[in-house]
Design a protein around this motif. Structure first.
Motif, PDB file in Angstrom:
ATOM      1  N   ASP A 164     -24.407   4.866 -51.726  1.00 43.03           N
ATOM      2  CA  ASP A 164     -25.426   3.892 -51.717  1.00 43.03           C
ATOM      3  C   ASP A 164     -26.611   4.578 -51.300  1.00 43.03           C
ATOM      4  O   ASP A 164     -27.801   4.491 -51.705  1.00 43.03           O
ATOM      5  CB  ASP A 164     -25.136   2.883 -50.617  1.00 43.03           C
ATOM      6  CG  ASP A 164     -24.128   1.873 -51.048  1.00 43.03           C
ATOM      7  OD1 ASP A 164     -23.698   1.789 -52.400  1.00 43.03           O
ATOM      8  OD2 ASP A 164     -23.376   1.229 -50.283  1.00 43.03           O
ATOM      9  N   GLU A 165     -26.787   5.358 -50.431  1.00 43.06           N
ATOM     10  CA  GLU A 165     -27.924   6.355 -49.979  1.00 43.06           C
ATOM     11  C   GLU A 165     -28.513   6.933 -50.980  1.00 43.06           C
ATOM     12  O   GLU A 165     -29.805   6.931 -51.248  1.00 43.06           O
ATOM     13  CB  GLU A 165     -27.458   7.160 -48.657  1.00 43.06           C
ATOM     14  CG  GLU A 165     -28.726   7.983 -48.114  1.00 43.06           C
ATOM     15  CD  GLU A 165     -28.389   8.885 -47.000  1.00 43.06           C
ATOM     16  OE1 GLU A 165     -29.193   9.657 -46.611  1.00 43.06           O
ATOM     17  OE2 GLU A 165     -27.203   8.846 -46.494  1.00 43.06           O
ATOM     18  N   TYR A 168     -30.020   4.299 -53.708  1.00 42.47           N
ATOM     19  CA  TYR A 168     -31.152   3.588 -53.156  1.00 42.47           C
ATOM     20  C   TYR A 168     -32.472   4.748 -53.168  1.00 42.47           C
ATOM     21  O   TYR A 168     -33.605   4.472 -53.251  1.00 42.47           O
ATOM     22  CB  TYR A 168     -31.184   3.111 -51.895  1.00 42.47           C
ATOM     23  CG  TYR A 168     -30.246   1.618 -51.913  1.00 42.47           C
ATOM     24  CD1 TYR A 168     -30.594   0.589 -52.536  1.00 42.47           C
ATOM     25  CD2 TYR A 168     -28.990   1.678 -51.222  1.00 42.47           C
ATOM     26  CE1 TYR A 168     -29.832  -0.630 -52.718  1.00 42.47           C
ATOM     27  CE2 TYR A 168     -28.174   0.674 -51.365  1.00 42.47           C
ATOM     28  CZ  TYR A 168     -28.366  -0.452 -52.226  1.00 42.47           C
ATOM     29  OH  TYR A 168     -27.703  -1.642 -52.064  1.00 42.47           O
ATOM     30  N   GLU A 172     -36.376   4.617 -54.747  1.00 40.12           N
ATOM     31  CA  GLU A 172     -37.413   4.917 -53.990  1.00 40.12           C
ATOM     32  C   GLU A 172     -38.217   6.163 -54.344  1.00 40.12           C
ATOM     33  O   GLU A 172     -39.567   5.940 -54.643  1.00 40.12           O
ATOM     34  CB  GLU A 172     -37.015   5.102 -52.554  1.00 40.12           C
ATOM     35  CG  GLU A 172     -38.082   5.199 -51.517  1.00 40.12           C
ATOM     36  CD  GLU A 172     -37.624   5.203 -49.995  1.00 40.12           C
ATOM     37  OE1 GLU A 172     -38.292   5.248 -48.978  1.00 40.12           O
ATOM     38  OE2 GLU A 172     -36.512   5.166 -49.816  1.00 40.12           O
ATOM     39  N   ARG A 215     -21.790  -3.430 -57.361  1.00 40.47           N
ATOM     40  CA  ARG A 215     -22.672  -4.087 -55.983  1.00 40.47           C
ATOM     41  C   ARG A 215     -22.854  -5.544 -56.164  1.00 40.47           C
ATOM     42  O   ARG A 215     -22.991  -6.275 -57.196  1.00 40.47           O
ATOM     43  CB  ARG A 215     -24.136  -3.146 -55.951  1.00 40.47           C
ATOM     44  CG  ARG A 215     -23.841  -1.744 -55.739  1.00 40.47           C
ATOM     45  CD  ARG A 215     -25.042  -0.992 -55.371  1.00 40.47           C
ATOM     46  NE  ARG A 215     -24.822   0.224 -54.865  1.00 40.47           N
ATOM     47  CZ  ARG A 215     -24.815   1.279 -55.683  1.00 40.47           C
ATOM     48  NH1 ARG A 215     -24.729   1.472 -57.092  1.00 40.47           N
ATOM     49  NH2 ARG A 215     -24.467   2.476 -55.162  1.00 40.47           N
ATOM     50  N   GLN A 217     -24.768  -9.416 -55.312  1.00 41.42           N
ATOM     51  CA  GLN A 217     -26.312  -9.611 -55.516  1.00 41.42           C
ATOM     52  C   GLN A 217     -27.182  -9.036 -54.390  1.00 41.42           C
ATOM     53  O   GLN A 217     -28.432  -8.608 -54.713  1.00 41.42           O
ATOM     54  CB  GLN A 217     -26.444 -10.979 -55.583  1.00 41.42           C
ATOM     55  CG  GLN A 217     -27.695 -11.496 -55.952  1.00 41.42           C
ATOM     56  CD  GLN A 217     -27.678 -13.188 -56.264  1.00 41.42           C
ATOM     57  OE1 GLN A 217     -27.180 -13.964 -55.275  1.00 41.42           O
ATOM     58  NE2 GLN A 217     -28.834 -13.503 -57.073  1.00 41.42           N
ATOM     59  N   GLN A 218     -26.901  -9.254 -53.126  1.00 45.78           N
ATOM     60  CA  GLN A 218     -27.691  -8.647 -52.036  1.00 45.78           C
ATOM     61  C   GLN A 218     -27.823  -7.283 -52.045  1.00 45.78           C
ATOM     62  O   GLN A 218     -28.869  -6.765 -51.848  1.00 45.78           O
ATOM     63  CB  GLN A 218     -26.979  -8.967 -50.385  1.00 45.78           C
ATOM     64  CG  GLN A 218     -27.901  -8.591 -49.469  1.00 45.78           C
ATOM     65  CD  GLN A 218     -27.237  -9.122 -48.085  1.00 45.78           C
ATOM     66  OE1 GLN A 218     -26.301  -9.884 -48.088  1.00 45.78           O
ATOM     67  NE2 GLN A 218     -27.798  -8.753 -47.007  1.00 45.78           N
ATOM     68  N   GLU A 219     -26.756  -6.545 -52.600  1.00 47.58           N
ATOM     69  CA  GLU A 219     -27.010  -5.066 -52.532  1.00 47.58           C
ATOM     70  C   GLU A 219     -27.958  -4.600 -53.905  1.00 47.58           C
ATOM     71  O   GLU A 219     -28.632  -3.704 -53.616  1.00 47.58           O
ATOM     72  CB  GLU A 219     -25.541  -4.294 -53.024  1.00 47.58           C
ATOM     73  CG  GLU A 219     -24.811  -4.685 -51.624  1.00 47.58           C
ATOM     74  CD  GLU A 219     -23.340  -3.909 -51.902  1.00 47.58           C
ATOM     75  OE1 GLU A 219     -22.678  -3.370 -51.268  1.00 47.58           O
ATOM     76  OE2 GLU A 219     -22.871  -4.348 -52.725  1.00 47.58           O
ATOM     77  N   ALA A 221     -30.407  -6.691 -54.956  1.00 47.42           N
ATOM     78  CA  ALA A 221     -31.866  -7.051 -54.459  1.00 47.42           C
ATOM     79  C   ALA A 221     -32.263  -5.989 -53.683  1.00 47.42           C
ATOM     80  O   ALA A 221     -33.553  -5.925 -53.699  1.00 47.42           O
ATOM     81  CB  ALA A 221     -31.538  -8.447 -53.755  1.00 47.42           C
ATOM     82  N   ARG A 222     -31.537  -5.235 -52.891  1.00 41.46           N
ATOM     83  CA  ARG A 222     -32.188  -4.216 -52.168  1.00 41.46           C
ATOM     84  C   ARG A 222     -32.858  -3.187 -52.895  1.00 41.46           C
ATOM     85  O   ARG A 222     -33.711  -2.687 -52.222  1.00 41.46           O
ATOM     86  CB  ARG A 222     -30.933  -3.458 -51.408  1.00 41.46           C
ATOM     87  CG  ARG A 222     -31.576  -2.514 -50.109  1.00 41.46           C
ATOM     88  CD  ARG A 222     -30.237  -1.914 -49.374  1.00 41.46           C
ATOM     89  NE  ARG A 222     -30.337  -0.713 -48.723  1.00 41.46           N
ATOM     90  CZ  ARG A 222     -29.753   0.347 -48.289  1.00 41.46           C
ATOM     91  NH1 ARG A 222     -28.322  -0.285 -48.258  1.00 41.46           N
ATOM     92  NH2 ARG A 222     -30.241   1.224 -47.845  1.00 41.46           N
ATOM     93  N   PHE A 223     -32.475  -3.075 -54.081  1.00 41.59           N
ATOM     94  CA  PHE A 223     -33.103  -1.961 -54.945  1.00 41.59           C
ATOM     95  C   PHE A 223     -34.720  -2.335 -55.009  1.00 41.59           C
ATOM     96  O   PHE A 223     -35.738  -1.392 -55.327  1.00 41.59           O
ATOM     97  CB  PHE A 223     -32.690  -1.814 -56.311  1.00 41.59           C
ATOM     98  CG  PHE A 223     -31.379  -0.889 -56.283  1.00 41.59           C
ATOM     99  CD1 PHE A 223     -31.331   0.383 -56.037  1.00 41.59           C
ATOM    100  CD2 PHE A 223     -30.180  -1.582 -56.543  1.00 41.59           C
ATOM    101  CE1 PHE A 223     -29.928   0.985 -56.021  1.00 41.59           C
ATOM    102  CE2 PHE A 223     -28.870  -1.073 -56.405  1.00 41.59           C
ATOM    103  CZ  PHE A 223     -28.909   0.441 -56.336  1.00 41.59           C
ATOM    104  N   THR A 225     -36.757  -3.717 -52.442  1.00 42.36           N
ATOM    105  CA  THR A 225     -37.482  -3.579 -51.331  1.00 42.36           C
ATOM    106  C   THR A 225     -38.773  -3.200 -51.396  1.00 42.36           C
ATOM    107  O   THR A 225     -38.710  -2.255 -52.051  1.00 42.36           O
ATOM    108  CB  THR A 225     -36.456  -2.639 -50.417  1.00 42.36           C
ATOM    109  OG1 THR A 225     -35.295  -3.332 -50.070  1.00 42.36           O
ATOM    110  CG2 THR A 225     -37.252  -2.881 -49.030  1.00 42.36           C
TER     111      THR A 225
END
Length: 263
Positions: A164-165, A168, A172, A215, A217-219, A221-223, A225
């Motif tokens: 995950d780290e 994302y 970023e 992943r 939906q919430q995970e 959506a984090r992309f 941010t």
């Protein structure tokens, strides 16, 4: 660094090509796809709907959002219409850079993908895990003006980054290199609708050396941010600005998608 050319091991781009009905794949790719279909028949539906989402999103960016530059990482094998065909049909001056790490993808891209006279298309032999090398590639630098808005396209690729780290962080870093007014578009496979069958799919892929991390939906959506999501947000791709009623269900398509603008 590009992945070594090993036809004895399946590659996501070639498995994807087989699932789309293509012929640019090898026995290892076909075997992996066949096993995936045994445990989850919807593995064939998801790629087709992903391509439909690509067409809708790119058309929106070119025709409505005013985007003239596109960076498509993990392009896969040419499956018409491709990003440059969709974008340049709306705006002939559009510029597109494709990135992939499979030599066969790049060979076919150079041979089969072209551009309008007014626009440009280029190809980078690169890996999503090496963001800095992609951004520094001469082919990219000579095609895209990174002082002007760029649409970053990550269709069905981030689920191959298990950590995950890292996943994302990749998004970023890429978006940090692009100016205000740029866009992020991505699609991502999910097990939200059919956890058991997609769980078996993940096991098949991992057993064949293809890292896979689905992943929710919430995970996904984090992309996005820090970005301004366009309506309807991060949703199952069948629900992202559909052009017609689809006979498939969200469970069959099994991808979330979204599009957002960098403030």
């Amino acid at each position: 660094m590009a992945a070594p050319f090993d036809t004895g091991r399946p590659h996501p781009a070639r498995v994807y090509d087989f699932l789309l009905g293509g012929k640019d794949n090898f026995a290892a790719d076909r075997e992996a796809a066949a096993e995936a279909l045994k445990v989850n028949p919807n593995a064939a539906t998801a790629p087709l709907q992903n391509r439909a989402f690509l067409r809708r999103a790119v058309r929106h960016l070119a025709a409505e959002a005013g985007v003239r530059q596109f960076l498509d990482i993990g392009t896969g094998l040419p499956t018409s219409p491709n990003v440059h065909e969709v974008a340049q049909s709306a705006v002939p001056t559009s510029r597109i850079v494709y990135v992939d790490n499979d030599p066969i993808v790049l060979t076919h891209a150079r041979a089969l993908l072209d551009s309008t006279p007014e626009g440009r298309t280029a190809y980078v032999d690169g890996d999503l895990l090496d963001v800095e090398a992609i951004l520094a590639a001469p082919e990219l630098r000579s095609t895209l003006d990174l002082s002007q808005p760029v649409a970053l396209l990550l269709f069905a690729i981030l689920h191959f980054v298990e950590d995950d780290e890292a996943a994302y962080g990749i998004v970023e870093r890429l978006m940090s290199a692009l100016p205000s007014g740029s866009y992020l578009v991505l699609s991502h496979t999910t097990a939200d609708f059919e956890p058991e069958s997609w769980g078996r799919f993940v096991q098949v892929m991992r057993a064949r050396g293809i890292p896979t991390r689905l992943r929710d939906q919430q995970e996904v959506a984090r992309f996005f941010t820090g970005l301004d999501l366009a309506d309807p947000g991060v949703v199952p791709i069948l629900r992202w600005r559909p052009e017609r009623d689809e006979p498939q269900t969200d469970a069959q398509a099994a991808l979330y998608g979204g599009l957002a603008r960098k403030p």
